[in-house]
Design an enzyme around this catalytic site. Structure first.
Site, short mmCIF file in Angstrom:
data_model
loop_
_atom_site.label_atom_id
_atom_site.label_comp_id
_atom_site.label_asym_id
_atom_site.label_seq_id
_atom_site.Cartn_x
_atom_site.Cartn_y
_atom_site.Cartn_z
N ASN A 53 -7.41 -4.32 -5.68
CA ASN A 53 -8.22 -3.23 -5.16
C ASN A 53 -8.15 -2.11 -5.22
O ASN A 53 -7.77 -1.15 -4.50
CB ASN A 53 -8.61 -3.69 -3.50
N CYS A 90 -14.44 -0.68 -7.70
CA CYS A 90 -15.85 0.30 -7.29
C CYS A 90 -16.20 1.08 -8.77
O CYS A 90 -16.80 1.93 -8.87
CB CYS A 90 -15.54 1.25 -6.28
N GLU A 143 0.89 -1.04 0.01
CA GLU A 143 0.12 0.07 -0.08
C GLU A 143 1.05 1.42 -0.10
O GLU A 143 1.92 1.29 0.67
CB GLU A 143 -0.76 -0.21 1.32
#
Length: 378
Positions: free
Chosen positions: A310, A337, A260
């Site tokens: 993601n 998304c 990340e």
């Protein structure tokens, strides 16, 4: 969902509120399937529905009005519209918003005036855990009114006793970006514990966390089920955030690495892994690295048997798609998304075919959603 603010023409953020909720789900499913099915026709599991009200764990409120009479909500042009009783928020968050309005009034914090570009307090952000504990952030233009907040922390805890984490974020610029680069912690605790499927995920003030905790539980559980069935000995969780996917797929016979770009999120993920007693190396390990997901393949040795991605709405970098397509990764899970960038990325990785998929409705009454797709090389 019945909303007095919508009925009084004060807020239209929930653009699909007049559509029956069942039909909202159908529309989202039709949209996502229309983009994904031509690329592999996966088996579609039943969509995961959300509660229609009280589901949002985070309230981002613009502060406007005057000293002693603030509004917490949105701007109608440059005038504040108070939305403290918005039905999207659970009771602990709603109570906190009312109490924070009282705190701002009593301490006489100066709301920021967008039209005049002066004032200090721009936003208040409240995040609530499933247990009703809270994180409160004040977004200030400068440090001028920081002493008022710091000197009145006893009053704040009296009015908002569930506030475990309180901070001030400095955003000196006049632009539509809530956060600035500097966060000042005002409490001993720096992390809010969000319990998801029995895992106490740590969330720091500047860490991203999905806004719908109940549906997030279902998303993590679905991905964990797919990973368990594939039974890989190694997993990379790219764009891992605070470690939700990585920690849900931990297994004594598996090595998991999460990457990340946000150092704060990585620190939170490491704290959760330590609290779970997970080793950082060898079988059963889960470790987290601060790294750009697109750079991860070059920065880490070897290739995982399964990759979880993601990404934000913009989707995957073309270089990461190229690496996944040419790698020996046998399975991947893509949580998205934005079905348009999901479909674009699937076209870039034709060797990884969609075999199963699920729509998860994180955002009722809007056109937004989350879609998870299991990919298998073949």
């Amino acid at each position: 969902m019945e909303c007095g603010y919508y009925n009084r023409d004060l807020c239209h953020s929930c653009t699909a509120i007049e559509v029956a909720y069942g039909r909202q789900l159908e529309r989202k499913q039709e949209l996502v399937r229309g983009l994904v099915d031509p690329l592999g026709s996966p088996g579609w599991l039943a969509p995961v529905a959300s509660a229609e009200a009280g589901f949002r764990n985070k309230a981002k409120m613009v502060v406007a009005g005057e000293v002693g009479a603030p509004t917490l909500g949105i701007l109608d042009g440059t005038r504040g519209t108070d939305l403290r009783d918005c039905p999207l928020y659970p009771a602990p968050v709603t109570r906190a918003l009312h109490a924070l309005g009282e705190f701002i009034s009593r301490v006489r914090l100066l709301p920021y005036d967008v039209a005049k570009r002066r004032g200090e307090l721009k936003h208040v952000v409240v995040t609530g855990s499933p247990e009703g504990r809270l994180m409160v952030r004040f977004m200030l233009r400068s440090t001028r009114q920081l002493p008022k907040i710091r000197e009145n922390m006893d009053l704040l805890h009296e009015l908002v006793p569930a506030a475990d984490v309180v901070s001030v974020n400095l955003q000196p610029e006049h632009k539509a970006v809530i956060e600035g680069p500097e966060e000042i912690l005002l409490t001993e605790r720096s992390e809010l514990v969000m319990t998801v499927n029995g895992i106490g995920l740590r969330v720091r003030p500047r860490s991203f966390f999905q806004t719908n905790t109940a549906v997030t539980e279902r998303l993590y559980a679905q991905v964990a089920e797919w990973v368990s069935a594939a039974d890989p000995v190694s997993v990379w969780d790219l764009y891992c955030g605070v470690g939700g996917f990585a920690l849900h797929v931990a297994d004594p016979a598996r090595e998991v690495v999460g990457t990340e770009i946000s150092p704060e999120a990585v620190a939170s993920a490491r704290d959760t892994a330590r609290a779970m007693g997970l080793p950082e190396a060898g079988p059963g390990s889960v470790r987290f690295l601060a790294d750009d997901a697109a750079a991860t393949p070059a920065d880490l040795p070897g290739t995982p048997e399964l990759a979880i991605v993601n990404p934000p709405r913009r989707g995957l970098d073309a270089s990461l798609c190229a690496w996944l397509e040419g790698s020996a990764v046998g399975h991947a899970v893509y949580s998205s998304c934005n079905a348009k960038t999901l479909a674009r990325d699937l076209r870039r990785m034709p060797s990884l075919r969609p075999v199963e998929a699920r729509l998860l409705d994180m955002f009722p009454h809007t056109g937004h959603y989350e879609a998870a797709v299991l990919l298998r090389r073949g």
